[in-house]
Write a protein that holds these residues in place. Structure first.
Motif, PDB file in Angstrom:
ATOM      1  N   LEU A  13      -7.366  -3.776  -6.101  1.00  0.00           N
ATOM      2  CA  LEU A  13      -6.467  -4.293  -7.270  1.00  0.00           C
ATOM      3  C   LEU A  13      -7.068  -4.319  -8.913  1.00  0.00           C
ATOM      4  O   LEU A  13      -6.025  -3.699  -9.578  1.00  0.00           O
ATOM      5  CB  LEU A  13      -6.717  -5.921  -7.299  1.00  0.00           C
ATOM      6  CG  LEU A  13      -5.645  -6.244  -5.648  1.00  0.00           C
ATOM      7  CD1 LEU A  13      -5.320  -7.770  -5.911  1.00  0.00           C
ATOM      8  CD2 LEU A  13      -4.130  -5.676  -6.615  1.00  0.00           C
ATOM      9  N   GLU A 117       7.296  -9.890 -12.401  1.00  0.00           N
ATOM     10  CA  GLU A 117       6.681 -11.049 -10.861  1.00  0.00           C
ATOM     11  C   GLU A 117       5.798 -12.607 -11.383  1.00  0.00           C
ATOM     12  O   GLU A 117       5.974 -12.998 -10.031  1.00  0.00           O
ATOM     13  CB  GLU A 117       5.524  -9.407 -10.320  1.00  0.00           C
ATOM     14  CG  GLU A 117       5.030  -9.659  -9.088  1.00  0.00           C
ATOM     15  CD  GLU A 117       3.741  -8.726  -8.076  1.00  0.00           C
ATOM     16  OE1 GLU A 117       3.786  -9.312  -7.272  1.00  0.00           O
ATOM     17  OE2 GLU A 117       3.742  -8.111  -9.311  1.00  0.00           O
ATOM     18  N   PRO A 125       1.930 -15.136  -5.749  1.00  0.00           N
ATOM     19  CA  PRO A 125       1.502 -13.419  -5.856  1.00  0.00           C
ATOM     20  C   PRO A 125       1.485 -12.369  -6.942  1.00  0.00           C
ATOM     21  O   PRO A 125       2.233 -12.296  -7.584  1.00  0.00           O
ATOM     22  CB  PRO A 125       2.983 -12.854  -5.074  1.00  0.00           C
ATOM     23  CG  PRO A 125       3.032 -13.988  -4.006  1.00  0.00           C
ATOM     24  CD  PRO A 125       2.854 -14.611  -5.232  1.00  0.00           C
ATOM     25  N   LEU A 126       0.964 -11.312  -6.931  1.00  0.00           N
ATOM     26  CA  LEU A 126       0.645 -10.355  -8.169  1.00  0.00           C
ATOM     27  C   LEU A 126       0.484  -9.550  -7.609  1.00  0.00           C
ATOM     28  O   LEU A 126      -0.796  -8.804  -6.773  1.00  0.00           O
ATOM     29  CB  LEU A 126      -0.168 -10.873  -9.173  1.00  0.00           C
ATOM     30  CG  LEU A 126      -0.365  -9.743  -9.996  1.00  0.00           C
ATOM     31  CD1 LEU A 126       1.015 -10.164 -11.138  1.00  0.00           C
ATOM     32  CD2 LEU A 126      -1.745 -10.213 -11.582  1.00  0.00           C
ATOM     33  N   THR A 127       1.034  -7.998  -8.295  1.00  0.00           N
ATOM     34  CA  THR A 127       1.056  -6.683  -8.072  1.00  0.00           C
ATOM     35  C   THR A 127       0.336  -5.400  -8.669  1.00  0.00           C
ATOM     36  O   THR A 127       0.959  -5.168 -10.139  1.00  0.00           O
ATOM     37  CB  THR A 127       1.893  -5.599  -7.268  1.00  0.00           C
ATOM     38  OG1 THR A 127       2.790  -6.342  -6.009  1.00  0.00           O
ATOM     39  CG2 THR A 127       1.743  -4.275  -6.411  1.00  0.00           C
ATOM     40  N   ILE A 128      -0.269  -4.810  -9.036  1.00  0.00           N
ATOM     41  CA  ILE A 128      -1.045  -4.664  -9.426  1.00  0.00           C
ATOM     42  C   ILE A 128      -1.534  -2.806  -8.703  1.00  0.00           C
ATOM     43  O   ILE A 128      -2.135  -3.029  -8.187  1.00  0.00           O
ATOM     44  CB  ILE A 128      -2.704  -4.652 -10.622  1.00  0.00           C
ATOM     45  CG1 ILE A 128      -1.927  -5.962 -11.058  1.00  0.00           C
ATOM     46  CG2 ILE A 128      -3.866  -4.130 -11.382  1.00  0.00           C
ATOM     47  CD1 ILE A 128      -3.457  -6.758 -12.057  1.00  0.00           C
ATOM     48  N   ASP A 129      -1.007  -1.905  -9.878  1.00  0.00           N
ATOM     49  CA  ASP A 129      -1.098  -0.364  -9.416  1.00  0.00           C
ATOM     50  C   ASP A 129      -0.794  -0.472  -7.353  1.00  0.00           C
ATOM     51  O   ASP A 129      -1.996   0.452  -6.636  1.00  0.00           O
ATOM     52  CB  ASP A 129      -2.985   0.138  -8.997  1.00  0.00           C
ATOM     53  CG  ASP A 129      -3.200   1.373  -9.281  1.00  0.00           C
ATOM     54  OD1 ASP A 129      -2.490   2.266  -9.990  1.00  0.00           O
ATOM     55  OD2 ASP A 129      -4.120   1.905  -9.271  1.00  0.00           O
ATOM     56  N   GLY A 130      -0.261  -1.105  -7.357  1.00  0.00           N
ATOM     57  CA  GLY A 130       0.302  -0.867  -5.950  1.00  0.00           C
ATOM     58  C   GLY A 130      -0.255  -1.619  -4.788  1.00  0.00           C
ATOM     59  O   GLY A 130       0.930  -2.016  -4.021  1.00  0.00           O
ATOM     60  N   GLU A 131      -1.796  -2.228  -5.278  1.00  0.00           N
ATOM     61  CA  GLU A 131      -1.626  -2.997  -4.256  1.00  0.00           C
ATOM     62  C   GLU A 131      -1.768  -5.473  -5.146  1.00  0.00           C
ATOM     63  O   GLU A 131      -1.542  -5.203  -5.872  1.00  0.00           O
ATOM     64  CB  GLU A 131      -3.213  -3.323  -4.597  1.00  0.00           C
ATOM     65  CG  GLU A 131      -4.563  -1.847  -3.786  1.00  0.00           C
ATOM     66  CD  GLU A 131      -3.546  -1.272  -2.503  1.00  0.00           C
ATOM     67  OE1 GLU A 131      -4.087  -2.519  -1.687  1.00  0.00           O
ATOM     68  OE2 GLU A 131      -4.523  -0.178  -1.847  1.00  0.00           O
ATOM     69  N   THR A 132      -1.399  -5.502  -3.616  1.00  0.00           N
ATOM     70  CA  THR A 132      -0.796  -7.223  -4.330  1.00  0.00           C
ATOM     71  C   THR A 132      -1.780  -8.037  -3.316  1.00  0.00           C
ATOM     72  O   THR A 132      -2.243  -7.876  -2.182  1.00  0.00           O
ATOM     73  CB  THR A 132       0.558  -7.493  -3.138  1.00  0.00           C
ATOM     74  OG1 THR A 132       1.820  -6.780  -4.089  1.00  0.00           O
ATOM     75  CG2 THR A 132       1.049  -8.923  -3.635  1.00  0.00           C
ATOM     76  N   SER A 133      -2.302  -9.185  -4.104  1.00  0.00           N
ATOM     77  CA  SER A 133      -2.264 -10.208  -4.062  1.00  0.00           C
ATOM     78  C   SER A 133      -1.733 -11.419  -3.806  1.00  0.00           C
ATOM     79  O   SER A 133      -0.922 -11.438  -4.775  1.00  0.00           O
ATOM     80  CB  SER A 133      -3.782 -10.500  -4.901  1.00  0.00           C
ATOM     81  OG  SER A 133      -3.856 -12.174  -4.521  1.00  0.00           O
ATOM     82  N   GLN A 134      -1.682 -11.848  -2.596  1.00  0.00           N
ATOM     83  CA  GLN A 134      -0.614 -13.336  -2.999  1.00  0.00           C
ATOM     84  C   GLN A 134      -1.303 -14.631  -3.400  1.00  0.00           C
ATOM     85  O   GLN A 134      -0.524 -15.269  -3.070  1.00  0.00           O
ATOM     86  CB  GLN A 134      -0.770 -13.669  -0.945  1.00  0.00           C
ATOM     87  CG  GLN A 134      -0.062 -12.581  -0.157  1.00  0.00           C
ATOM     88  CD  GLN A 134       1.039 -12.136  -0.453  1.00  0.00           C
ATOM     89  OE1 GLN A 134       2.143 -12.522  -1.199  1.00  0.00           O
ATOM     90  NE2 GLN A 134       1.451 -10.964  -0.453  1.00  0.00           N
TER      91      GLN A 134
END
Length: 213
Positions: A13, A117, A125-134
């Protein structure tokens, strides 16, 4: 700093945040001395309210067009059971080069899209460069010319691991200040504030020790 598979997702991420650009670089860095000549462990100990840290690492000369990078770990002594540790990475960039051009687009995209978001300072949850951390928190960086601070909690089979990273551009340096720790030892929001507050100290230390072109 690699701390096992538990942080692999967070590293992916953070990779999307990897660089940012400042359009004018009044100071052009060329190299740095060893890490223990750049950073004082006491500053990190005071910030995290822990003791027993030592500084290790050095400047690695670049190749194939790279200018090199300073890679430092500020971590407990080997006989300490604590898993909490800092790392500082400073890559020397070509002013106005391709990395700058690619980086500014990426960081502007993140800073533009993240509030849609997750509100700054909130946790979710947050998405960076297509990868999401919940489970994440983000804030703008107060160091350098532009940057972002992001924290994640990553759940593994046996334990949860967390990290917060302050990524910013200072002149022709791409800098990251990361704190990795076991989830539950510190609130994620506090870890984000911690590395955000350390950004200015790291920037000052780099400016004091860096050799210019």
């Amino acid at each position: 700093m690699i701390v096992g598979g538990a942080v692999a997702g967070a590293v992916v991420l953070l990779a999307g945040v990897g660089a940012a650009v400042v359009l004018n670089a009044p100071r052009e860095y060329a190299s740095f001395p060893d890490c223990d000549e750049v950073f004082d462990a006491v500053a990190f100990e005071n910030a995290a309210e822990i003791t027993g840290l030592s500084v290790d690492g050095e400047f690695e000369e670049g190749g194939d067009g790279d200018r090199g990078s300073l890679r430092c770990e500020i971590a407990p002594d080997s006989d300490d059971d604590s898993s909490a540790a800092f790392s500082v990475f400073a890559e020397v960039l070509e002013p106005g080069g391709e990395d700058w051009e690619e980086g500014v687009d990426e960081i502007e995209k993140i800073l533009t899209e993240a509030p849609d978001e997750l509100s700054q300072g909130d946790r979710g949850p947050l998405t960076i460069d297509g990868e999401t951390s919940q489970d994440a928190v983000w804030r703008t960086s107060s160091a350098g010319d532009t940057g972002i601070v992001v924290g994640f909690v990553e759940d593994a089979d046996l334990f949860s691991f967390a990290m917060a990273s302050n990524i910013f551009i200072a002149d022709n340096l791409e800098v990251s200040v990361t704190y990795a720790f076991e989830a539950g030892d510190l609130e994620l929001e506090d870890a984000v504030d911690l590395v955000r507050s350390l950004g200015g100290d790291v920037e000052t230390a780099l400016r004091r020790a860096g050799e210019t072109a």
